[in-house]
Design a protein around this motif. Structure first.
Motif, PDB file in Angstrom:
ATOM      1  N   THR A  86       2.410  14.543   1.809  1.00 12.37           N
ATOM      2  CA  THR A  86       2.011  15.917   1.773  1.00 12.37           C
ATOM      3  C   THR A  86       3.353  16.667   0.760  1.00 12.37           C
ATOM      4  OG1 THR A  86       3.341  16.707   3.762  1.00 12.37           O
ATOM      5  CG2 THR A  86       1.072  16.734   3.525  1.00 12.37           C
ATOM      6  N   SER A  87       4.518  16.191   0.642  1.00 10.35           N
ATOM      7  CA  SER A  87       5.771  16.575  -0.233  1.00 10.35           C
ATOM      8  C   SER A  87       5.227  16.049  -1.711  1.00 10.35           C
ATOM      9  CB  SER A  87       6.707  16.328   0.422  1.00 10.35           C
ATOM     10  OG  SER A  87       6.967  14.771   0.276  1.00 10.35           O
ATOM     11  N   GLY A  88       4.267  15.294  -1.721  1.00 16.01           N
ATOM     12  CA  GLY A  88       4.222  14.796  -3.034  1.00 16.01           C
ATOM     13  C   GLY A  88       4.763  13.426  -3.312  1.00 16.01           C
ATOM     14  N   LYS A  89       5.569  12.875  -2.585  1.00 17.52           N
ATOM     15  CA  LYS A  89       6.263  11.588  -2.707  1.00 17.52           C
ATOM     16  C   LYS A  89       5.440  10.645  -2.141  1.00 17.52           C
ATOM     17  CE  LYS A  89      10.934  13.799  -2.470  1.00 17.52           C
ATOM     18  NZ  LYS A  89      12.420  13.788  -1.529  1.00 17.52           N
ATOM     19  N   LYS A  90       5.636   9.483  -2.856  1.00 21.04           N
ATOM     20  CA  LYS A  90       4.917   8.240  -2.440  1.00 21.04           C
ATOM     21  C   LYS A  90       5.559   7.619  -1.222  1.00 21.04           C
ATOM     22  CE  LYS A  90       2.259   7.316  -6.380  1.00 21.04           C
ATOM     23  NZ  LYS A  90       1.950   6.384  -7.388  1.00 21.04           N
ATOM     24  N   SER A  91       4.966   7.050  -0.350  1.00 21.26           N
ATOM     25  CA  SER A  91       5.523   6.382   1.182  1.00 21.26           C
ATOM     26  C   SER A  91       5.032   5.064   1.018  1.00 21.26           C
ATOM     27  CB  SER A  91       5.306   7.226   2.204  1.00 21.26           C
ATOM     28  OG  SER A  91       5.682   6.327   3.383  1.00 21.26           O
ATOM     29  N   LEU A  92       5.766   4.349   1.679  1.00 17.89           N
ATOM     30  CA  LEU A  92       5.339   2.857   1.765  1.00 17.89           C
ATOM     31  C   LEU A  92       4.794   2.759   3.352  1.00 17.89           C
ATOM     32  CD1 LEU A  92       7.800   0.607  -0.215  1.00 17.89           C
ATOM     33  CD2 LEU A  92       5.465   1.344  -0.729  1.00 17.89           C
ATOM     34  N   LEU A  93       4.864   3.721   4.231  1.00 13.10           N
ATOM     35  CA  LEU A  93       4.470   3.818   5.678  1.00 13.10           C
ATOM     36  C   LEU A  93       3.102   3.595   5.834  1.00 13.10           C
ATOM     37  CD1 LEU A  93       5.371   4.497   8.329  1.00 13.10           C
ATOM     38  CD2 LEU A  93       4.847   6.756   7.926  1.00 13.10           C
ATOM     39  N   VAL A  94       2.741   2.444   6.556  1.00 17.37           N
ATOM     40  CA  VAL A  94       1.451   2.340   6.988  1.00 17.37           C
ATOM     41  C   VAL A  94       1.318   2.474   8.060  1.00 17.37           C
ATOM     42  CG1 VAL A  94      -0.446   0.439   6.797  1.00 17.37           C
ATOM     43  CG2 VAL A  94       1.133   0.746   5.008  1.00 17.37           C
ATOM     44  N   HIS A  95       0.143   3.407   8.525  1.00 17.10           N
ATOM     45  CA  HIS A  95       0.028   3.351  10.295  1.00 17.10           C
ATOM     46  C   HIS A  95      -0.643   2.121  10.703  1.00 17.10           C
ATOM     47  CE1 HIS A  95       1.066   7.505   9.991  1.00 17.10           C
ATOM     48  NE2 HIS A  95       0.564   7.544   8.724  1.00 17.10           N
ATOM     49  N   LYS A  96      -0.050   1.699  12.158  1.00 12.96           N
ATOM     50  CA  LYS A  96      -0.630   0.659  12.768  1.00 12.96           C
ATOM     51  C   LYS A  96      -0.939   0.919  14.094  1.00 12.96           C
ATOM     52  CE  LYS A  96       0.347  -2.640   9.668  1.00 12.96           C
ATOM     53  NZ  LYS A  96      -0.259  -4.119   9.401  1.00 12.96           N
ATOM     54  N   GLU A  97      -1.665   0.340  14.746  1.00 12.48           N
ATOM     55  CA  GLU A  97      -2.026   0.620  15.988  1.00 12.48           C
ATOM     56  C   GLU A  97      -1.250  -0.420  16.960  1.00 12.48           C
ATOM     57  OE1 GLU A  97      -5.970   0.398  19.161  1.00 12.48           O
ATOM     58  OE2 GLU A  97      -6.177   0.090  17.058  1.00 12.48           O
ATOM     59  N   ARG A  98      -0.639   0.156  18.076  1.00 16.88           N
ATOM     60  CA  ARG A  98       0.095  -0.713  18.854  1.00 16.88           C
ATOM     61  C   ARG A  98      -0.819  -1.390  20.037  1.00 16.88           C
ATOM     62  NH1 ARG A  98       4.014   1.312  22.928  1.00 16.88           N
ATOM     63  NH2 ARG A  98       5.597  -0.056  23.344  1.00 16.88           N
ATOM     64  N   VAL A  99      -0.988  -2.555  20.055  1.00 12.59           N
ATOM     65  CA  VAL A  99      -2.053  -3.357  21.063  1.00 12.59           C
ATOM     66  C   VAL A  99      -1.229  -4.232  21.984  1.00 12.59           C
ATOM     67  CG1 VAL A  99      -3.999  -4.667  21.181  1.00 12.59           C
ATOM     68  CG2 VAL A  99      -4.004  -3.092  19.418  1.00 12.59           C
ATOM     69  N   GLU A 100      -1.311  -4.071  23.241  1.00  8.93           N
ATOM     70  CA  GLU A 100      -0.766  -4.876  24.396  1.00  8.93           C
ATOM     71  C   GLU A 100      -1.513  -6.182  24.284  1.00  8.93           C
ATOM     72  OE1 GLU A 100       1.101  -4.746  28.748  1.00  8.93           O
ATOM     73  OE2 GLU A 100      -0.320  -3.148  28.156  1.00  8.93           O
ATOM     74  N   VAL A 101      -0.495  -7.147  24.084  1.00 14.98           N
ATOM     75  CA  VAL A 101      -1.261  -8.599  24.237  1.00 14.98           C
ATOM     76  C   VAL A 101      -0.392  -9.530  25.278  1.00 14.98           C
ATOM     77  CG1 VAL A 101      -2.052  -8.701  21.985  1.00 14.98           C
ATOM     78  CG2 VAL A 101       0.010  -9.628  22.263  1.00 14.98           C
ATOM     79  N   MET A 118       0.901  -1.060   0.037  1.00 14.60           N
ATOM     80  CA  MET A 118       0.086   0.037   0.108  1.00 14.60           C
ATOM     81  C   MET A 118       0.760   1.328  -0.078  1.00 14.60           C
ATOM     82  SD  MET A 118      -2.566   0.986   3.080  1.00 14.60           S
ATOM     83  CE  MET A 118      -3.286   2.662   3.006  1.00 14.60           C
ATOM     84  N   THR A 119       0.526   2.017  -0.896  1.00 15.83           N
ATOM     85  CA  THR A 119       1.358   3.556  -0.982  1.00 15.83           C
ATOM     86  C   THR A 119       0.356   4.397  -0.505  1.00 15.83           C
ATOM     87  OG1 THR A 119       0.841   3.658  -3.166  1.00 15.83           O
ATOM     88  CG2 THR A 119       3.043   2.638  -2.979  1.00 15.83           C
ATOM     89  N   VAL A 120       1.035   5.627   0.227  1.00 20.83           N
ATOM     90  CA  VAL A 120       0.530   6.631   0.620  1.00 20.83           C
ATOM     91  C   VAL A 120       0.928   7.959   0.023  1.00 20.83           C
ATOM     92  CG1 VAL A 120      -0.327   7.769   2.734  1.00 20.83           C
ATOM     93  CG2 VAL A 120      -0.142   5.574   2.682  1.00 20.83           C
ATOM     94  N   GLN A 121       0.213   8.661  -0.413  1.00 18.19           N
ATOM     95  CA  GLN A 121       0.713  10.014  -0.896  1.00 18.19           C
ATOM     96  C   GLN A 121       1.044  11.032   0.216  1.00 18.19           C
ATOM     97  OE1 GLN A 121       0.883  10.121  -4.288  1.00 18.19           O
ATOM     98  NE2 GLN A 121       2.082  12.027  -4.291  1.00 18.19           N
TER      99      GLN A 121
END
Length: 81
Positions: A6-21, A1-4
């Motif tokens: 704000t600088s116009g560059k594509k990023s492979l960064l995907v936001h994840k939620e950290r969950v304690e288990v 998944m790529t995310v655009q």
């Protein structure tokens, strides 16, 4: 998944939620740490995904890859799912 960005560059960064288990292994030992879930994903969804291993961040900040076949029980801490 790529995310655009704000600088116009594509990023492979995907936001994840950290969950304690808490993970119980077949021998009864317990490992506590954090798993990373996508938006809207539940711990049960992660456990039922096709991925064979799950990354677990220990409280010491070390990263452990856990084979899902070696998990007897995995339950979220302080979370209903």
């Amino acid at each position: 998944m790529t995310v655009q960005s704000t600088s116009g560059k594509k990023s492979l960064l995907v936001h994840k939620e950290r969950v304690e288990v808490s993970i119980i292994m077949p021998d009864g030992s317990n490992i506590e740490g954090y798993v990373f879930l996508s938006e809207g994903e539940r711990v049960s969804d992660m456990l039922n995904s096709e991925r064979r291993f799950l990354p677990l961040e220990l409280t010491s900040r070390e990263l452990l890859l856990v084979n899902k076949d070696s998990i007897a029980l995995c339950k979220p801490i302080n979370r209903p799912d």
